[in-house]
Design an enzyme around this catalytic site. Structure first.
Site, PDB file in Angstrom:
ATOM      1  N   ASP A 109       0.874  -1.181   0.000  1.00  0.00           N
ATOM      2  CA  ASP A 109       0.000   0.000   0.000  1.00  0.00           C
ATOM      3  C   ASP A 109       0.905   1.223   0.000  1.00  0.00           C
ATOM      4  OD1 ASP A 109      -2.566   1.383   2.226  1.00  0.00           O
ATOM      5  OD2 ASP A 109      -1.338   2.257   0.657  1.00  0.00           O
TER       6      ASP A 109
ATOM      7  N   HIS B  99      -4.885  12.027  13.883  1.00  0.00           N
ATOM      8  CA  HIS B  99      -5.930  12.024  12.851  1.00  0.00           C
ATOM      9  C   HIS B  99      -7.148  11.203  13.280  1.00  0.00           C
ATOM     10  CE1 HIS B  99      -3.299  13.972  10.014  1.00  0.00           C
ATOM     11  NE2 HIS B  99      -2.416  13.016  10.121  1.00  0.00           N
TER      12      HIS B  99
ATOM     13  N   ASP C  66       3.385  18.529  13.845  1.00  0.00           N
ATOM     14  CA  ASP C  66       3.387  17.554  12.750  1.00  0.00           C
ATOM     15  C   ASP C  66       2.979  18.297  11.464  1.00  0.00           C
ATOM     16  OD1 ASP C  66       2.826  14.222  12.409  1.00  0.00           O
ATOM     17  OD2 ASP C  66       1.966  15.561  10.896  1.00  0.00           O
TER      18      ASP C  66
ATOM     19  N   HIS D  93       1.065  17.405   9.152  1.00  0.00           N
ATOM     20  CA  HIS D  93      -0.326  17.168   8.732  1.00  0.00           C
ATOM     21  C   HIS D  93      -1.273  17.779   9.769  1.00  0.00           C
ATOM     22  CE1 HIS D  93       1.965  13.773   6.928  1.00  0.00           C
ATOM     23  NE2 HIS D  93       1.178  13.991   5.896  1.00  0.00           N
TER      24      HIS D  93
ATOM     25  N   ASP E 113       7.600  15.012  10.621  1.00  0.00           N
ATOM     26  CA  ASP E 113       7.519  15.066   9.151  1.00  0.00           C
ATOM     27  C   ASP E 113       7.497  16.522   8.681  1.00  0.00           C
ATOM     28  OD1 ASP E 113       4.086  13.754   9.360  1.00  0.00           O
ATOM     29  OD2 ASP E 113       5.038  15.509  10.277  1.00  0.00           O
TER      30      ASP E 113
ATOM     31  N   TYR F 187       8.912  10.417   8.815  1.00  0.00           N
ATOM     32  CA  TYR F 187       9.110   9.234   7.969  1.00  0.00           C
ATOM     33  C   TYR F 187      10.485   9.155   7.334  1.00  0.00           C
ATOM     34  CZ  TYR F 187       4.294   9.449   9.088  1.00  0.00           C
ATOM     35  OH  TYR F 187       3.146   9.552   9.828  1.00  0.00           O
TER      36      TYR F 187
HETATM   37  C1  Q6M Z   1       0.773  11.018  11.943  1.00  0.00           C
HETATM   38  C2  Q6M Z   1       0.795  11.582  10.526  1.00  0.00           C
HETATM   39  O1  Q6M Z   1       0.190  12.867  10.532  1.00  0.00           O
HETATM   40  O2  Q6M Z   1       2.122  11.793  10.134  1.00  0.00           O
HETATM   41  C3  Q6M Z   1       0.064  10.635   9.573  1.00  0.00           C
HETATM   42  C4  Q6M Z   1       0.090  11.129   8.145  1.00  0.00           C
HETATM   43  C5  Q6M Z   1      -0.818  10.304   7.240  1.00  0.00           C
HETATM   44  C6  Q6M Z   1      -0.595  10.681   5.796  1.00  0.00           C
HETATM   45  C7  Q6M Z   1      -1.591   9.986   4.894  1.00  0.00           C
HETATM   46  N1  Q6M Z   1      -1.369  10.383   3.516  1.00  0.00           N
HETATM   47  C8  Q6M Z   1      -2.465   9.988   2.668  1.00  0.00           C
HETATM   48  C9  Q6M Z   1      -2.206  10.457   1.242  1.00  0.00           C
HETATM   49  C10 Q6M Z   1      -3.401  10.114   0.361  1.00  0.00           C
HETATM   50  N2  Q6M Z   1      -3.190  10.628  -0.970  1.00  0.00           N
HETATM   51 ZN    ZN Z   2       2.178  13.875   9.873  1.00  0.00          ZN
END
Ligand code: Q6M
Ligand code: ZN
Length: 634
Positions: free
Chosen positions: A22, A137, A174, A176, A267, A307
């Site tokens: 994935d 999330h 973070d 995100h 990240d 990451y």
């Molecule tokens: C803990 C965290 O915020 O680092 C997790 C990040 C999840 C990123 C999912 N990307 C999905 C891309 C779909 N096109």
């Molecule tokens: Zn993140």
């Protein structure tokens, strides 16, 4: 004040892993945890921390935030085969189950709560929990973005319940948006949630409208949700520091939290494939250091994303090193935030103006000139290159906006704090600086005389003054030789001592010495060579004082709530000081200063982020010295 830094890590949390291919989820690997821990060991940081064991979060604790249904689904996956695991995982956006996921997620919750208990009980001052799967999330009834249970949200609810806390700050650095945390606390004024995140005008995942700067909270929670969207990649140290100086820190100090929890994703650091940002690992030392000045240092750092294993490991080490009280590494490079960052900072300040005292004077007239929604801006210059700075296109609206932002950036970086006349707060005799006093033997008179003979001999006739210089110079020498990190000296004339300290440091070879002088500074050394920058916080205009290039005078007096102090220190002094990148800081406190002791000790603590925490404090006020003054943390 409690001491010690907890470190919570359990290798069992590394068993959760992706069993099928994935490309979206395959970056969330077990090695994120093990390599971070190995890095901490290689820097001998593990042995300096207080080891606190992880535990399983209980079902009751998980139900503080999640629905029973969500818990049951998660629990049921333990006995599933790969086929079933894949099917259940497909119900969620970017999540994968492994047979051990449920157990690992409960350990992640339990580790987080163990850290909250260790900090709230005073067993340690602060700490970090290395956990996975991450949490920010995940939502009441859904897993999302590699997250199953919302560790940080559960920790906040747990702390409110068990310790009766009413003001908890969650800082989510973070890259995100932790939409899970936003949804959980959207209407809750007792939890202030700050998140910056890669957004690119809603192009970047999770691509939510409600991740933009105008999502300020709902109902009673209005003003307690702060979203700072990054509309370009490549954001760096200067952008992150500007976000702290001009958005988060003034709000955080006004909110005055009882506990600070960090959704600590790395990240947002350089090299990460998700963030595509440029901030270096040292910046996390500075961000951590700033947050340590809140809530009496009660700070819980919980791992979220990150990451790029090397970048992640370095940033984790920078964070833990700072939690342990080590000096903060110097940040180098460009110190002005980019235009896109300034625009986002301005927008979130404007959106929050109705809810914050420190924003009372915020000039939002720029909103009329600008399109209030930045995506319109984007349409206007849609043909710009994607690189960090948008080129000025022929569209005169964009030119006007860019020009306007440029002017405003100066204002944002150097706002003139509202000049207000108020009485000076009466100072208590609080401890001025914290432990680790290293008393130094004084320099003898002949040595001092020869040292200052060059420039202030006529001024130092009386022995008392000469002796006071002796103690200051003895300490300064140890700092210049990097034998100690910082020091404090008493002086009957702070102005003279500061001037001598500046001159001596420059002669010793320091190229950029910052002097923050609080009170009326009678003597102003010559700063023409640029080797000194003097910021004078005084009550009134100095008669006949000319503000020269490297000598800035800020006249204002502490008002009742001290808000001017924060907006001036955070919005002006720190940005200027960080831009100057001094290699030594001299802070001098004169007699009729306009700041209380607590304000000065906070100023000293905040200035520790500079010059690798090399500070010499020269205090004139007798009261301060009668208390058991002690030095800043080393
Ligand atoms: C803990 C965290 O915020 O680092 C997790 C990040 C999840 C990123 C999912 N990307 C999905 C891309 C779909 N096109
Ligand atoms: Zn993140």
């Amino acid at each position: 004040m409690a001491s010690g830094t907890a470190l919570i890590y359990d290798e069992k949390m590394a068993t959760h892993k992706l069993l099928w291919s994935d490309p979206i989820c395959d970056i969330e690997v077990p090695e994120r945890l093990s390599s971070s821990y190995e890095q901490l060991k290689s820097y001998h940081l593990v042995e300096r921390c207080v080891p606190v064991p992880a535990r399983e979060g209980s079902e009751e604790e998980i139900l503080l935030v999640h629905s029973l249904e969500h818990l049951e689904v998660a629990k049921s996956t333990q006995t599933m085969n790969e086929e079933e695991l894949k099917r259940v995982s497909e119900n969620y956006d970017a999540f994968f189950f492994h047979p051990s996921t449920y157990h690992c997620a409960r350990l992640a919750v339990g580790a987080t709560l163990q850290l909250v208990d260790a900090v709230m009980s005073g067993e340690v001052r602060n700490g970090m929990a290395l956990v996975r799967p991450p949490g920010h999330h995940s939502q009441r009834n859904a897993a999302n973005g590699f997250c199953l249970f919302n560790n940080v949200a559960i920790a906040a609810e747990y702390a409110k319940l068990k310790y009766g806390l009413q003001r908890i700050l969650i800082v989510d650095w973070d890259v995100h948006h932790g939409q899970g945390i936003q949804y959980i606390f959207e209407e809750d004024p007792s939890v202030l949630y700050f998140s910056w995140h890669r957004y690119e005008h809603q192009e970047f995942w999770p691509s939510l409208k409600e991740s933009d700067y105008d999502a300020v909270g709902l109902g009673k929670g209005k003003g307690f949700n702060i979203n700072l969207p990054w509309n370009k990649v490549g954001m760096g140290n200067s952008d992150y520091l500007a976000a702290f100086f001009h958005v988060l820190l003034p709000m955080a100090f006004e909110f005055d939290p009882e506990l600070v929890i960090v959704s600590s994703g790395y990240d947002s650091g350089i090299g990460d494939p998700e963030g595509q940002m440029n901030a270096t690992p040292e910046v996390f030392a500075h961000l951590t250091h700033f947050l340590m000045q809140l809530a009496n240092g009660k700070l819980c750092v919980i791992l979220e994303g990150g990451y790029h294993l090397k970048s992640l490991g370095e940033s984790v080490c920078m964070t833990v090193k700072t939690l342990l009280g080590d000096p903060v590494p110097q940040i180098t490079g460009e110190m002005a935030p980019c235009l896109s960052a300034v625009e986002s900072i301005q927008n979130v300040r404007a959106a929050h103006k109705p809810y914050w005292k420190w924003l009372a004077y915020e000039d939002t007239s720029f909103l009329q000139n600008l399109s209030t929604k930045s995506h319109l801006l984007k349409k206007a210059n849609s043909n710009t290159s994607t690189e960090h700075e948008t080129k000025i296109t022929n569209n005169n609206n964009t030119v006007k906006v860019e020009r306007f932002l440029e002017l405003h950036m100066k204002n944002i970086l150097f706002p003139v704090p509202p000049i207000k006349t108020a009485t000076i707060g009466s100072e208590g005799s609080e401890h001025f600086l914290s432990e680790h006093v290293q008393l130094v033997k004084e320099m003898d008179k002949t040595e001092i005389k020869s040292l200052v003979s060059g420039f202030y001999a006529d001024l130092v006739e009386e022995d008392k003054i000469l002796l006071s210089l002796g103690s200051m110079l003895a300490i300064l020498d140890k700092i210049l030789k990097k034998e100690v990190c910082n020091g404090i000296a008493a002086s009957p004339t702070a102005a003279l001592s500061a001037a001598v300290a500046l001159r001596h440091s420059v002669r010793f070879g320091f190229q950029r010495v910052l002097c923050v002088f609080v009170g009326d500074m009678q003597i102003t050394p010559n700063t023409e060579d640029g080797k000194m920058l003097i910021i004078n916080i005084c009550e009134k205009e100095q008669p006949g004082k000319t503000s020269c290039k490297h000598c800035i005078s800020l006249n204002w007096k502490e008002d009742a709530e001290g808000n001017d102090f924060f907006s001036a220190v955070l919005g002006f002094i720190l940005p200027v000081a960080y831009s100057y990148q001094p290699n030594l800081t001299v802070i001098a406190v004169g007699p009729n200063r306009s700041l209380g002791i607590s304000g000065i000790s906070l100023l000293v603590a905040l200035l520790q982020g500079l010059a690798e925490s090399r500070i010499v404090a020269v205090i004139e006020h007798p009261v301060v010295l009668s208390t058991t003054v002690s030095l800043c943390d080393l």
